[in-house]
Each structure stands twice: as C-alpha cells, then as structure tokens.
Design a protein around this motif. Structure first.
Motif: not given
Length: 204
Positions: A97-111
């Motif tokens: 779940l943690n990895v999925l959240l990060v992967v989803i957020a990655a295209p939106q930038g580092i913040v």
C-alpha cells in the motif's frame, strides 16, 4: 476482538505499552515539530536560498514523522506478544500500500511523493492497531486515544508556528528560528496538558 475485556495480564501489558507509547511519542514528535516549525528559516540559512524549495518536502515528511514513533511501539508489541507471523502478514498488506501511494504520487512531483509517504505513515498506524487488536487481547481504542493526542497537539503547534512565520523577513533570522521553536514547543506542551489525560501521563 476489539471489544473483548482484556485479562489481568493483558491489562498490565496494555498499561505498560500505553505509557511507553506516550513517553516515546511525545519527545520524538517534538523533535519533528521543531524541524518542521523552523525549516523555512534553518534550511536557507544553512544551505542557501537555492534550497528553499526543499522546505515543503521536509515539512511534510516531518508531519509524517509524528506517526513514525508509533510504528516502533507496534513492532515491539508484536515481538513481545510473540506474534511475528501476524506482523509479517500485516507488512504484506501495508508495505505494498505504501509503495502504491508513492507510485501514484510520483508523476505529481517530489512534494506529492513526500505527502504520499507521510500519509502512508499516518494510515499505517490505525491499521497496525486494528491488526494488533485482532491478534492479541490489547485494546485498539485505548492505544488510539492515548496516541492521537500527540499528532493533534503537534499539528496545532506547527500551524501556530507557521502563522508566526507569515511575518518572515521582518525579524532577524535567528529570532525567527528561536521564536518559531519557542511558540511551537509552548503550544505543543500546553495542548498535551489540556487534552484528556495529558497532565496525568506527562507526570508519569
């Protein structure tokens, strides 16, 4: 289950773990709070203005850090209760779940990635408690009510410090740092005292 009355042995274990959760969570959250409250002044001062864009990332990760200490308590509890198998099954759920959240957020930038990581830490805590309550006699709500006071107090203290920093540039940088740290610490401690059971637990 969550609603079962714990045995005497579990009750003693619960009391010890609740005190440990509060005793560890309060200073750890305070350190993260100081970092988040002063990052807007400290990072440019130490690293230069070119590092100012890092401030939001650092602040968001520090907010996630409010919940990080609880993860250690949960880990120790699983080990003490000899529930390592339950811990492994829990990680098979929470880590993807943690990895999925990060992967989803990655295209939106580092913040956004930092926010995803902070959210995963916040989400993991109640999930861990629910899982723990299902595999032991420990009370989910006792842990949750004991712990939630810490991020609530730290979050309010951070907001107060940020409001003070809206007047940034009008004061010397060292005064901004000291003022932000003092205000955040004062609000944090005051709220911990005022929230239910806070004064009793701080005296232990």
């Amino acid at each position: 289950t969550i609603n079962e009355t714990p045995s005497n042995g579990a009750r003693r274990s619960l009391d010890i773990l609740l005190r440990l959760q509060f005793a560890l969570g309060v200073p750890v959250a305070w350190v993260y709070l100081l970092g988040a409250a002063t990052a807007g002044s400290v990072i440019p001062l130490l690293l230069g203005d070119q590092w100012r864009p890092v401030v939001p990332v650092f602040t968001v990760l520090a907010i996630g850090g409010f919940f990080a200490a609880f993860g250690y308590i949960n880990y120790w509890t699983f080990m003490v209760m000899q529930k390592s198998g339950g811990l492994l099954r829990l990680h098979l759920i929470t880590k993807p779940l943690n990895v999925l959240l990060v992967v989803i957020a990655a295209p939106q930038g580092i913040v956004a990635v930092a926010l995803a990581q902070a959210c995963s830490l916040a989400i993991n805590w109640p999930i861990n408690l629910l899982w723990l309550s299902r595999t032991t006699d420990l009370d989910f709500w006792a842990f949750f009510k004991n712990g939630i006071r810490i991020p609530v107090a730290a979050g309010a203290a951070l907001i107060a410090a940020r409001m003070l920093q809206r007047n940034g540039g009008q004061f010397p940088v060292f005064l901004e740092i000291f003022g932000g740290a003092a205000l955040a610490s004062g609000v944090y401690l005051l709220l911990l005292v005022l929230l239910p059971g806070g004064w009793r637990d701080l005296r232990l």
